[in-house]
Design an enzyme around this catalytic site. Sequence first.
Site, mmCIF file in Angstrom:
data_model
loop_
_atom_site.group_PDB
_atom_site.id
_atom_site.type_symbol
_atom_site.label_atom_id
_atom_site.label_comp_id
_atom_site.label_asym_id
_atom_site.label_seq_id
_atom_site.Cartn_x
_atom_site.Cartn_y
_atom_site.Cartn_z
ATOM 1 N N GLY A 248 36.409 49.083 34.203
ATOM 2 C CA GLY A 248 35.665 48.022 34.872
ATOM 3 C C GLY A 248 34.186 48.331 34.984
ATOM 4 N N ASP A 249 33.866 49.587 35.252
ATOM 5 C CA ASP A 249 32.460 50.006 35.322
ATOM 6 C C ASP A 249 31.787 49.810 33.962
ATOM 7 O OD1 ASP A 249 33.216 50.941 37.874
ATOM 8 O OD2 ASP A 249 33.759 52.883 37.047
#
Length: 304
Positions: A248-249
């Site tokens: 997600g980062d």
Amino acid sequence: MIYTCTLNPSIDYIMHVDGFEAGELNRAERTFYYPGGKGINVSRVMGRLGVETKALGFLGGFTGAFVKEALEAENVSHDFIDTKQNTRVNVKLKSQGESEINGPGPEISEILQETLLTQIRSMDENDTLVLAGSVPSSLPSDFYVTVVGICAENRTKVVADTSGKALEQLIGLPLFLLKPNHHELGELFDVTIDSKELAAEYGKKLLDKGVEHVIVSMGGEGAVYVGKESVRYANVPKGVLKNSVGAGDSVVSGFLSALHHGKPEEEAFRYGVASGSATAFQDDLCQQEDVEKLLPEIKLTTIK
């Protein structure tokens, strides 16, 4: 300048154990040590994608020194505040399944808090601040609200990737980018998000509340982008999931990196999805060549 803020960094200690048995002596076949924390992940990936950032937050002790050295080895700039306490270690055990044991974070005094806020007050309309991760228990629960208020006064863009109460408190404040997953988006509105159409519908509600760009990640089902000009769905490429930490980062990193390089919003979304997928298929965070290899597999379709 793009700044990332990680309030509770870590060393992520990854252990691969074949056939783990609880209560018995187990030997790891492979181990890895990485600087951990969502904001730190964003800085590392953006550096690999050719964009300079500066990592902010709290570090301390011999474990904090390791994090700094690891970032410097990747030419990632940082200006961490020394807590005089050891930075936590998080253990990720990968065997038949994936288990995690996260260490406790440091106590952040009011003086340390104010030092970070002073750093943020120095930012201006040319800067972007990425707030990534949860708010530690030793900080006020509305700490991110305070930070966003400062940024609003200085016209600094804010990107938020958090969850729970911290996410809920940010709704209604001016944000450049918000990246909830479909579970987090559903919790905000007390609904179940189980389709790209629902992700788009409730993503639009976030735009109505002051968010400029919304990316809703849906795991293996793809992702949805909601902006003022378009609403798009992106598939995810096929591959073997090796690493759920940092995917997600990496979506945030890819999106911001592409915008920094002058790409239009839709292409930035595609690049973000490719970056998240590339990390999911690696033991560590993605490299630029991994992202470029997956880009042709990412197809965008319009959601009406």
